[in-house]
Design a protein around this motif. Structure first.
Motif, short mmCIF file in Angstrom:
data_model
loop_
_atom_site.label_atom_id
_atom_site.label_comp_id
_atom_site.label_asym_id
_atom_site.label_seq_id
_atom_site.Cartn_x
_atom_site.Cartn_y
_atom_site.Cartn_z
N PHE A 1 18.47 -69.60 56.20
CA PHE A 1 19.90 -69.90 56.07
C PHE A 1 20.17 -71.39 55.89
CE2 PHE A 1 20.92 -65.62 57.98
CZ PHE A 1 21.62 -65.15 56.88
N SER A 2 19.27 -72.26 56.36
CA SER A 2 19.50 -73.70 56.19
C SER A 2 19.35 -74.14 54.74
CB SER A 2 18.57 -74.51 57.09
OG SER A 2 17.25 -74.50 56.59
N ASN A 3 18.75 -73.28 53.91
CA ASN A 3 18.55 -73.59 52.49
C ASN A 3 19.24 -72.55 51.62
OD1 ASN A 3 16.72 -75.95 52.46
ND2 ASN A 3 15.44 -74.57 53.67
N ASP A 4 20.43 -72.11 52.00
CA ASP A 4 21.11 -71.00 51.32
C ASP A 4 22.47 -71.43 50.76
OD1 ASP A 4 22.40 -68.64 50.59
OD2 ASP A 4 21.77 -67.55 52.38
N PRO A 5 22.48 -72.06 49.58
CA PRO A 5 23.76 -72.51 49.03
C PRO A 5 24.70 -71.36 48.66
CG PRO A 5 21.98 -72.92 47.46
CD PRO A 5 21.35 -72.44 48.74
N ALA A 6 24.19 -70.18 48.34
CA ALA A 6 25.06 -69.05 47.99
C ALA A 6 25.93 -68.65 49.17
CB ALA A 6 24.23 -67.87 47.50
N THR A 7 25.31 -68.49 50.34
CA THR A 7 26.07 -68.10 51.53
C THR A 7 27.00 -69.22 51.97
OG1 THR A 7 24.27 -66.64 52.19
CG2 THR A 7 25.87 -67.20 53.89
N GLU A 8 26.53 -70.46 51.85
CA GLU A 8 27.38 -71.59 52.21
C GLU A 8 28.61 -71.67 51.31
OE1 GLU A 8 27.00 -76.30 53.21
OE2 GLU A 8 26.03 -75.58 51.39
N THR A 9 28.43 -71.42 50.02
CA THR A 9 29.54 -71.47 49.06
C THR A 9 30.62 -70.45 49.40
OG1 THR A 9 28.10 -72.31 47.33
CG2 THR A 9 30.14 -71.27 46.61
N LEU A 10 30.22 -69.31 49.94
CA LEU A 10 31.21 -68.31 50.37
C LEU A 10 32.07 -68.81 51.52
CD1 LEU A 10 29.13 -65.00 50.51
CD2 LEU A 10 30.85 -65.63 48.81
N GLY A 11 31.55 -69.76 52.27
CA GLY A 11 32.23 -70.18 53.50
C GLY A 11 31.94 -69.24 54.64
N ALA A 12 30.82 -68.50 54.54
CA ALA A 12 30.48 -67.50 55.55
C ALA A 12 29.90 -68.15 56.80
CB ALA A 12 29.47 -66.51 54.98
N THR A 13 30.15 -67.51 57.93
CA THR A 13 29.57 -67.89 59.21
C THR A 13 28.82 -66.69 59.75
OG1 THR A 13 31.38 -69.42 59.67
CG2 THR A 13 30.07 -68.69 61.56
N PHE B 1 29.75 -58.31 47.47
CA PHE B 1 28.33 -57.98 47.35
C PHE B 1 27.47 -59.14 47.86
CE2 PHE B 1 24.22 -57.40 45.49
CZ PHE B 1 24.04 -56.03 45.38
N THR B 2 27.82 -60.36 47.47
CA THR B 2 27.05 -61.54 47.90
C THR B 2 27.09 -61.68 49.41
OG1 THR B 2 27.44 -62.65 45.80
CG2 THR B 2 26.84 -64.05 47.67
N PHE B 3 28.26 -61.51 50.01
CA PHE B 3 28.37 -61.60 51.47
C PHE B 3 27.53 -60.51 52.14
CE2 PHE B 3 30.98 -60.48 55.35
CZ PHE B 3 30.50 -61.52 56.13
N ALA B 4 27.64 -59.28 51.67
CA ALA B 4 26.86 -58.18 52.24
C ALA B 4 25.37 -58.45 52.08
CB ALA B 4 27.25 -56.86 51.60
N ASP B 5 24.97 -58.98 50.92
CA ASP B 5 23.56 -59.30 50.67
C ASP B 5 23.06 -60.38 51.62
OD1 ASP B 5 21.11 -59.01 49.05
OD2 ASP B 5 21.61 -61.02 48.33
N SER B 6 23.91 -61.35 51.95
CA SER B 6 23.52 -62.39 52.90
C SER B 6 23.29 -61.81 54.28
CB SER B 6 24.60 -63.48 52.96
OG SER B 6 24.69 -64.17 51.74
N LEU B 7 24.16 -60.89 54.70
CA LEU B 7 23.97 -60.24 56.01
C LEU B 7 22.72 -59.37 55.99
CD1 LEU B 7 27.66 -59.26 56.83
CD2 LEU B 7 26.38 -61.26 57.64
#
Length: 152
Positions: free
Chosen positions: A27-39, A71-77
């Motif tokens: 997660f420290s190297n995950d720009p896709a999840t960071e771009t979503l603003g996900a926590t 989909f991106t958020f679900a994929d991150s989880l």
């Protein structure tokens, strides 16, 4: 080039033990999840929970959150759940069913749980909700790899 993130996707205290070094690094190297603003608010072996708030640029022409964002958020989880055990796991097949819309400013909550695993394979189900009501159901199939994927 590996980009080191400047903000944390993980909520304070989440995945803090040494057994979660692998998923913290992911997660420290995950720009896709960071771009979503996900926590990410919870990680345990086979589990990952989180949330994000729908931003204007995440909406489609109907004024609802775009399906690819969900989909991106679900994929991150999904990734958090299947990598939390400390081995590199990647998606083999993912699908999503959209149930109801969500709109700008609404908070999307997600819960991912590994429901079955065998050998190097498994299924993770991810439920996305808004205001306690289901908006999407995602199922991902993962495979554990012998090491981290290499760029060709």
């Amino acid at each position: 080039m590996v980009r080191r993130m400047t903000t944390s996707i993980l909520a304070p205290g989440v995945a803090s033990g040494p057994e979660f070094d692998h998923v913290r690094a992911m997660f420290s190297n995950d720009p896709a999840t960071e771009t979503l603003g996900a926590t990410i608010t919870h990680i345990a072996v086979g589990e990952c929970d989180g949330h994000f708030t729908v931003q204007p640029e995440q909406c489609n022409g109907h004024g609802t959150v775009q399906g690819g964002i969900l989909f991106t958020f679900a994929d991150s989880l999904f990734a958090g759940a299947c990598n939390a055990a400390g081995q590199t796991a990647v998606a083999v097949h993912n699908s999503i069913h959209y149930i109801a819309p969500a709109f700008q400013g609404q908070r999307i909550d997600g819960v991912a749980r590994t429901v079955q695993s065998w050998g190097r394979n498994g299924f993770v189900d991810v439920s996305l909700t808004c205001d306690g009501k289901p908006i999407a159901e995602f199922r991902g199939t993962f495979r554990v790899l012998p090491g981290k994927p290499e760029q060709r």
